[in-house]
Design a protein around this motif. Structure first.
Motif, mmCIF file in Angstrom:
data_model
loop_
_atom_site.group_PDB
_atom_site.id
_atom_site.type_symbol
_atom_site.label_atom_id
_atom_site.label_comp_id
_atom_site.label_asym_id
_atom_site.label_seq_id
_atom_site.Cartn_x
_atom_site.Cartn_y
_atom_site.Cartn_z
ATOM 1 N N ILE A 152 51.036 109.255 -16.250
ATOM 2 C CA ILE A 152 50.526 108.426 -15.159
ATOM 3 C C ILE A 152 49.048 108.733 -14.999
ATOM 4 N N ALA A 153 48.229 107.717 -15.196
ATOM 5 C CA ALA A 153 46.778 107.869 -15.086
ATOM 6 C C ALA A 153 46.395 107.899 -13.607
ATOM 7 N N THR A 176 45.630 104.996 -8.177
ATOM 8 C CA THR A 176 44.199 105.063 -7.892
ATOM 9 C C THR A 176 43.900 104.687 -6.450
ATOM 10 N N ASP A 177 42.802 105.249 -5.943
ATOM 11 C CA ASP A 177 42.315 104.816 -4.640
ATOM 12 C C ASP A 177 41.305 103.679 -4.788
ATOM 13 N N GLY A 178 41.206 103.110 -5.991
ATOM 14 C CA GLY A 178 40.378 101.942 -6.254
ATOM 15 C C GLY A 178 41.196 100.662 -6.236
ATOM 16 N N ARG A 179 40.615 99.600 -6.818
ATOM 17 C CA ARG A 179 41.246 98.283 -6.805
ATOM 18 C C ARG A 179 41.474 97.789 -8.226
ATOM 19 N N LYS A 194 49.892 106.128 0.903
ATOM 20 C CA LYS A 194 50.490 104.802 0.783
ATOM 21 C C LYS A 194 49.603 103.922 -0.083
ATOM 22 N N ALA A 195 50.249 103.082 -0.871
ATOM 23 C CA ALA A 195 49.546 102.224 -1.824
ATOM 24 C C ALA A 195 50.317 100.923 -1.946
ATOM 25 N N VAL A 196 49.715 99.945 -2.604
ATOM 26 C CA VAL A 196 50.398 98.688 -2.872
ATOM 27 C C VAL A 196 50.532 98.494 -4.381
ATOM 28 N N ILE A 197 51.537 97.739 -4.774
ATOM 29 C CA ILE A 197 51.755 97.418 -6.182
ATOM 30 C C ILE A 197 52.153 95.958 -6.281
ATOM 31 N N LYS A 198 51.670 95.297 -7.302
ATOM 32 C CA LYS A 198 52.009 93.895 -7.545
ATOM 33 C C LYS A 198 53.196 93.851 -8.501
ATOM 34 N N VAL A 199 54.413 93.840 -7.955
ATOM 35 C CA VAL A 199 55.608 93.931 -8.782
ATOM 36 C C VAL A 199 55.907 92.630 -9.525
ATOM 37 N N SER A 200 55.385 91.519 -9.036
ATOM 38 C CA SER A 200 55.692 90.241 -9.677
ATOM 39 C C SER A 200 55.136 90.158 -11.093
ATOM 40 N N ALA A 201 54.135 90.986 -11.397
ATOM 41 C CA ALA A 201 53.537 90.959 -12.729
ATOM 42 C C ALA A 201 54.149 91.990 -13.666
ATOM 43 N N VAL A 202 55.041 92.830 -13.150
ATOM 44 C CA VAL A 202 55.585 93.955 -13.919
ATOM 45 C C VAL A 202 57.067 93.729 -14.210
ATOM 46 N N LYS A 233 50.448 93.661 -16.327
ATOM 47 C CA LYS A 233 51.849 94.030 -16.523
ATOM 48 C C LYS A 233 52.137 95.511 -16.408
ATOM 49 N N VAL A 234 51.131 96.349 -16.263
ATOM 50 C CA VAL A 234 51.329 97.795 -16.147
ATOM 51 C C VAL A 234 51.508 98.153 -14.673
ATOM 52 N N PRO A 235 52.523 98.954 -14.317
ATOM 53 C CA PRO A 235 52.695 99.330 -12.910
ATOM 54 C C PRO A 235 51.480 100.094 -12.405
ATOM 55 N N ALA A 236 50.916 99.640 -11.292
ATOM 56 C CA ALA A 236 49.690 100.232 -10.772
ATOM 57 C C ALA A 236 49.791 100.374 -9.264
ATOM 58 N N ALA A 237 49.793 101.619 -8.793
ATOM 59 C CA ALA A 237 49.745 101.915 -7.366
ATOM 60 C C ALA A 237 48.280 101.992 -6.978
#
Length: 617
Positions: free
Chosen positions: A484-485, A521-524, A442-450, A531-535
């Motif tokens: 996907i990086a 990533t498991d980082g922050r 499980k991860a979080v994504i900031k969709v408001s910026a994408v 603007k890039v989708p990031a989990a």
């Protein structure tokens, strides 16, 4: 009427937290029963407390009749956000003396800047500094000679750490004092453009530095809506700032007036009732839910998917990423502040600011109004904004002090609906954060910026163990494709969960060139993730044996933000084989990291707040 989803999530948080909240409040109640703290001091103890005080303050402390206020200060003069705090202690002391009370700088806490340590070894200490700040706060207050506390902090780990530490002394009234944002510099869109040009080698380092310096140019908080300004929003919407005080620029009459007013407010409460509004009574389950709503409605920092969990835990309140995701389905997005738009927090403040935001959320049924704040019950005061009362000044000794402040209703309508909107006309009917689930974890994504067209990506994985590896691949021209990086071994147990902002210009450039790209990533990447989708904050992390450790180059991955999915298209059988072949994860730490080896052994996963402390029942 409260929105049914807000009520539902609140009720389950209250039920989940019943035992831990009760245990926390029992400790606080015991502390409240104690006699005035200084009354129990021996002569030697009290002599130490007042040894360096002025003769007049010594006389006040000896009498043990008037309040003594603690100042916990994150001042340093290297970092713009904290530089204004140099002058706060003298102002606080002067106003206290006007009330025949005393104030002392009880302690300082470290304030490191992720903007300085980006991509450097020091970033590995960043997240752990939050718990150091919490302990430093508790150490300062453990002298037990204070009747009230002012916490002076702004940025990423500082405010969460201050609140975590202060909650151990939640029987006291504790106010947070903001320093305010710097004046606006060059437009954020222009800054981002130059960063991407530099990543492509199209502008010089001198041109990049000139642009950065035009953006970060004076005392005050950075003006984009990252973790620092998300902290300020949280402290206000949770009732720990004076109303409307979060985004007033430093070194202005209004800023000084608000600081003086905060001291007056606390002392008036203490002198009238011999007790203020205790922190433990303010930070409740409903207050935490209000904080979550504020975070979602503004597209705030993803760092608070970690910090707010930890802050709530310190008050015995247990929240989860599922709570955040369920709230995000119904909480409307009401602001567009960079990186979610082009405006900065000064524009947000001018358009109506926190007062407008809180009035809209409360009247729309998204905030609990039956909460306590530092100024009293309910949120009515927080639908007002401060102005200078030019006809009145605070009298300090024989000198005129800062002008007094009055509060007036916020504008009925937003003054700029490109920045701040009413509930009836949101930018989006859902909040700014999304929980992703799947066989990767499980991860979080900031969709408001994408942008919507970039929120779903299916592409082969390119696997890296650091952001530096990805930068090198980009420079060598190896990333001109859909991918996907996957950046692994960046979690709290691995290396302190550093932020990975150096990925943003590279990945944004590739996205602008038409490639479908995303990050797992498991980082922050925090509030400026862009603007890039990031989990991000993927749990479990690689060194815990999480699925991210088993991703191979070329594996197909789907990141689907609208559906909340994060899927690795590899069979269960193949994953089982990879589990058997999994080699120990590398753990290479930078300068100073060995000092925090103890944290690595006890820190919880990201979804549990990356805490080095637990919940006691």
């Amino acid at each position: 009427m409260l929105h049914p989803r807000i009520q539902e999530v609140t009720e389950r948080v209250i039920e989940r937290s019943k035992a831990t909240r009760q245990a926390y409040l029992a400790r606080i109640q015991q502390a409240k029963k104690q006699t005035r703290v200084r009354a129990g001091l021996g002569c030697g103890n009290l002599a130490h407390v007042m040894a360096a005080c002025s003769s007049s303050d010594k006389a006040r402390l000896k009498e043990d009749e008037q309040p003594n206020l603690a100042i916990i200060n994150s001042y340093n003069d290297m970092l713009s956000a904290h530089e204004p705090y140099k002058e706060y202690p003298d102002l606080i002391k002067a106003v206290a003396n006007k009330f025949d009370a005393t104030a002392q700088v009880a302690g300082g806490v470290p304030a490191m800047c992720d903007g300085v340590t980006q991509g450097r070894d020091g970033m590995e200490l960043s997240l752990f500094s939050r718990d150091v700040i919490a302990m430093s706060t508790a150490v300062a207050l453990s002298h037990d000679v204070f009747d009230g506390v002012f916490c002076l902090g702004v940025c990423d780990k500082i405010v969460p750490g201050l609140l975590i530490g202060a909650l151990s002394f939640g029987h006291l009234p504790i106010f947070f004092l903001p320093a305010g944002p710097m004046q606006s510099g060059i437009p954020n869109k222009e800054k981002a453009r130059i960063r991407q040009k530099f990543a492509q080698g199209l502008v010089s380092r001198e041109e990049l530095l000139e642009a950065e310096s035009a953006s970060y140019h004076s005392a005050g908080t950075c003006t984009f809506y990252g973790t620092a300004n998300s902290n300020q929003m949280l402290m206000e919407i949770m009732g720990l700032h004076l109303p409307g005080s979060s985004f007033i620029n430093p070194y202005t009459e209004l800023r000084d007036g608000l600081t003086a007013s905060a001291v007056e407010t606390m002392l008036t409460q203490l002198l009238d009732g011999k007790s203020g509004n205790a922190l433990a009574d303010i930070v409740s389950e409903k207050t935490v839910i209000n904080g979550l709503v504020g975070l979602l409605s503004t597209g705030g920092s993803t760092n608070h998917a970690i910090h707010l969990v930890a802050m709530a835990k310190a008050a015995g309140v247990q929240i989860t990423w599922k709570d955040m995701a369920d709230l995000s389905e119904v909480v409307p997005l009401l602001t567009r502040i960079y990186p979610n738009g082009h405006a900065d927090v000064n524009h947000f403040q001018a358009a109506g600011g926190m007062g407008f935001l809180m009035r809209e959320l409360r009247d729309g049924g998204f905030l609990h109004n039956d909460v306590k704040t530092i100024v009293g019950a309910g949120l009515d005061a927080y639908t007002m904004e401060p102005l200078l009362d030019i006809n009145s000044n605070v009298i300090i000794s024989d000198n005129q002090g800062p002008a007094k402040v009055k509060w007036v209703p916020v504008p009925e309508n937003s003054l700029d609906e490109e920045v701040l909107r009413p509930v009836a006309n949101p930018f989006n009917k859902q909040g700014g954060l999304q929980l992703l689930n799947g066989n990767l974890g499980k991860a979080v994504i900031k969709v408001s910026a994408v942008q919507e067209q970039h929120q779903t990506v299916t592409a082969p994985a390119k696997v890296f163990s650091s952001q530096g590896e990805l930068q090198e691949a980009f420079a060598a021209g190896k990333l001109n494709q859909d991918f996907i990086a996957v950046i692994k071994e960046q979690g709290p147990k691995a290396k302190g969960m550093p932020e990975l902002h150096k990925l943003t210009p590279v990945m944004a450039t590739l996205q602008d060139q038409g490639f479908k790209v995303a990050i797992v990533t498991d980082g922050r990447m925090s509030g400026a993730s862009g603007k890039v989708p990031a989990a991000i904050h993927l749990a479990p992390e690689a060194v815990e044996g999480g699925a991210i450790a088993k991703v191979h180059e070329g594996d197909l991955i789907t990141l689907n933000a609208p559906k909340g999915e994060l899927v690795l298209h590899v069979s269960d059988e193949e994953m089982a084989q990879r589990e058997l072949q999994l080699s120990p994860q590398s753990q290479t730490f930078g300068t100073g990291r060995e000092l925090f080896s103890g944290f690595r052994h006890v820190v919880s996963s990201a979804d549990q707040g990356a805490c080095s402390f637990g919940i006691e029942e």
